[in-house]
Motif scaffolding. Structure first.
Motif, PDB file in Angstrom:
ATOM      1  N   PHE A  92      -8.828   2.515  10.322  1.00 37.56           N
ATOM      2  CA  PHE A  92      -7.968   2.317   9.157  1.00 37.56           C
ATOM      3  C   PHE A  92      -6.907   1.313   9.585  1.00 37.56           C
ATOM      4  O   PHE A  92      -6.428   1.347  10.727  1.00 37.56           O
ATOM      5  CB  PHE A  92      -7.323   3.642   8.755  1.00 37.56           C
ATOM      6  N   ALA A  93      -6.531   0.405   8.690  1.00 33.22           N
ATOM      7  CA  ALA A  93      -5.514  -0.583   9.035  1.00 33.22           C
ATOM      8  C   ALA A  93      -4.658  -0.907   7.817  1.00 33.22           C
ATOM      9  O   ALA A  93      -5.102  -0.761   6.676  1.00 33.22           O
ATOM     10  CB  ALA A  93      -6.168  -1.853   9.561  1.00 33.22           C
ATOM     11  N   VAL A  94      -3.442  -1.335   8.097  1.00 31.59           N
ATOM     12  CA  VAL A  94      -2.506  -1.753   7.060  1.00 31.59           C
ATOM     13  C   VAL A  94      -2.034  -3.163   7.420  1.00 31.59           C
ATOM     14  O   VAL A  94      -1.531  -3.404   8.518  1.00 31.59           O
ATOM     15  CB  VAL A  94      -1.301  -0.795   6.967  1.00 31.59           C
ATOM     16  N   LEU A  95      -2.215  -4.083   6.483  1.00 32.28           N
ATOM     17  CA  LEU A  95      -1.814  -5.468   6.677  1.00 32.28           C
ATOM     18  C   LEU A  95      -0.692  -5.797   5.707  1.00 32.28           C
ATOM     19  O   LEU A  95      -0.803  -5.516   4.507  1.00 32.28           O
ATOM     20  CB  LEU A  95      -3.019  -6.394   6.434  1.00 32.28           C
ATOM     21  N   SER A  96       0.372  -6.391   6.234  1.00 29.39           N
ATOM     22  CA  SER A  96       1.497  -6.777   5.384  1.00 29.39           C
ATOM     23  C   SER A  96       2.155  -8.023   5.968  1.00 29.39           C
ATOM     24  O   SER A  96       1.884  -8.419   7.096  1.00 29.39           O
ATOM     25  CB  SER A  96       2.520  -5.637   5.304  1.00 29.39           C
ATOM     26  N   PHE A 135      -0.329  -6.299  11.403  1.00 28.24           N
ATOM     27  CA  PHE A 135      -1.618  -5.638  11.219  1.00 28.24           C
ATOM     28  C   PHE A 135      -1.618  -4.385  12.086  1.00 28.24           C
ATOM     29  O   PHE A 135      -1.826  -4.453  13.286  1.00 28.24           O
ATOM     30  CB  PHE A 135      -2.740  -6.595  11.618  1.00 28.24           C
ATOM     31  N   ARG A 136      -1.339  -3.257  11.476  1.00 32.81           N
ATOM     32  CA  ARG A 136      -1.268  -1.974  12.183  1.00 32.81           C
ATOM     33  C   ARG A 136      -2.623  -1.297  12.034  1.00 32.81           C
ATOM     34  O   ARG A 136      -3.074  -1.040  10.914  1.00 32.81           O
ATOM     35  CB  ARG A 136      -0.159  -1.110  11.583  1.00 32.81           C
ATOM     36  N   THR A 137      -3.287  -1.029  13.164  1.00 29.48           N
ATOM     37  CA  THR A 137      -4.627  -0.452  13.132  1.00 29.48           C
ATOM     38  C   THR A 137      -4.624   0.950  13.727  1.00 29.48           C
ATOM     39  O   THR A 137      -3.834   1.250  14.629  1.00 29.48           O
ATOM     40  CB  THR A 137      -5.629  -1.321  13.917  1.00 29.48           C
ATOM     41  N   TYR A 138      -5.512   1.789  13.214  1.00 37.20           N
ATOM     42  CA  TYR A 138      -5.640   3.178  13.662  1.00 37.20           C
ATOM     43  C   TYR A 138      -7.118   3.513  13.845  1.00 37.20           C
ATOM     44  O   TYR A 138      -7.943   3.122  13.022  1.00 37.20           O
ATOM     45  CB  TYR A 138      -5.076   4.144  12.609  1.00 37.20           C
ATOM     46  N   LEU A 139      -7.424   4.264  14.893  1.00 36.74           N
ATOM     47  CA  LEU A 139      -8.787   4.751  15.112  1.00 36.74           C
ATOM     48  C   LEU A 139      -8.796   6.270  15.001  1.00 36.74           C
ATOM     49  O   LEU A 139      -7.791   6.923  15.251  1.00 36.74           O
ATOM     50  CB  LEU A 139      -9.312   4.333  16.484  1.00 36.74           C
ATOM     51  N   ILE A 140      -9.949   6.813  14.669  1.00 33.82           N
ATOM     52  CA  ILE A 140     -10.078   8.254  14.463  1.00 33.82           C
ATOM     53  C   ILE A 140      -9.741   9.052  15.731  1.00 33.82           C
ATOM     54  O   ILE A 140      -9.317  10.194  15.659  1.00 33.82           O
ATOM     55  CB  ILE A 140     -11.473   8.620  13.921  1.00 33.82           C
ATOM     56  N   GLY A 154      -7.262   8.622  17.603  1.00 32.06           N
ATOM     57  CA  GLY A 154      -5.821   8.676  17.810  1.00 32.06           C
ATOM     58  C   GLY A 154      -5.209   7.392  18.340  1.00 32.06           C
ATOM     59  O   GLY A 154      -3.988   7.243  18.342  1.00 32.06           O
ATOM     60  N   ARG A 155      -6.026   6.465  18.774  1.00 33.14           N
ATOM     61  CA  ARG A 155      -5.473   5.197  19.253  1.00 33.14           C
ATOM     62  C   ARG A 155      -4.993   4.356  18.072  1.00 33.14           C
ATOM     63  O   ARG A 155      -5.554   4.417  16.992  1.00 33.14           O
ATOM     64  CB  ARG A 155      -6.524   4.404  20.042  1.00 33.14           C
ATOM     65  N   SER A 156      -3.953   3.573  18.320  1.00 29.62           N
ATOM     66  CA  SER A 156      -3.460   2.649  17.291  1.00 29.62           C
ATOM     67  C   SER A 156      -2.842   1.451  18.002  1.00 29.62           C
ATOM     68  O   SER A 156      -2.541   1.501  19.190  1.00 29.62           O
ATOM     69  CB  SER A 156      -2.436   3.335  16.383  1.00 29.62           C
ATOM     70  N   THR A 157      -2.663   0.388  17.247  1.00 27.53           N
ATOM     71  CA  THR A 157      -2.048  -0.802  17.824  1.00 27.53           C
ATOM     72  C   THR A 157      -1.341  -1.609  16.745  1.00 27.53           C
ATOM     73  O   THR A 157      -1.699  -1.546  15.576  1.00 27.53           O
ATOM     74  CB  THR A 157      -3.107  -1.676  18.541  1.00 27.53           C
TER      75      THR A 157
END
Length: 182
Positions: A97-101, A111-116, A118-121
């Protein structure tokens, strides 16, 4: 009294100015996000990832990309599935899942990204040219970058992922080819 009237006038003027500034920021953000118009929709296709020696692992991919908050934010959800050879059941092998703004103070896309798992960047994203984008981030073992190429007429999305330990020599580890279905 005149003092109270002046105070009320200043408060109303301040509120209106704040509202106008917010509307101006919203307009700028919406305009900056317009470059991603061709991202929107539902995309389906195939992906492959290479982790070590052997054949790449293939999966079917379903991506849903939608504008939110009056087209100032883009949300991306991608799910990759494959059939487990032992059980013959479909299993999720990738869920992101990601949010771009657009961030006005830095004049950059966020670009904030999330993986199932628990990792995110917090990734960087650059518009290279019309319908061509690069995004990526630093990882503990090196650098990761993705290259996106969209053909709005053919309704295709090609994305490759590359890894580098030093930022100079890059090795492809990921590819995704999608077609817009909605």
């Amino acid at each position: 009294t005149m003092k109270n009237l002046l105070l009320i006038v200043l408060m109303v003027a301040g509120a209106l100015t704040g509202r106008l500034l917010a509307q101006g920021q919203e307009t700028v953000n919406r305009e900056k996000m317009r470059v991603f118009t061709d991202w929107g929709g539902r995309w389906k296709g195939e992906g492959s990832i290479q982790r070590g020696p052997g054949e790449p692992r293939k999966s079917t991919v379903d991506e849903v990309i939608e504008f939110k908050l009056d087209s100032t934010v883009l949300v991306v959800e991608g799910i990759g599935k494959r059939t487990d050879p032992s059980t013959r059941k479909e299993v999720v092998v990738h869920h992101a899942f990601a949010v771009l703004s657009y961030d006005q103070p830095s004049d950059e896309y966020k670009f904030r990204t999330y993986l199932i798992d628990g990792r995110s960047t917090d990734a960087w994203l650059k518009v290279v040219e019309e319908n061509k984008y690069h995004w990526g981030f630093d990882s503990p073992r090196g650098k990761i970058r993705y290259n996106i190429l969209i053909d709005p007429e053919k309704k295709t999305w090609n994305e490759t992922g590359e890894y580098s330990q030093d930022g100079e020599k890059w090795m492809k580890f990921f590819e995704m080819n999608l077609i817009r279905v909605e």
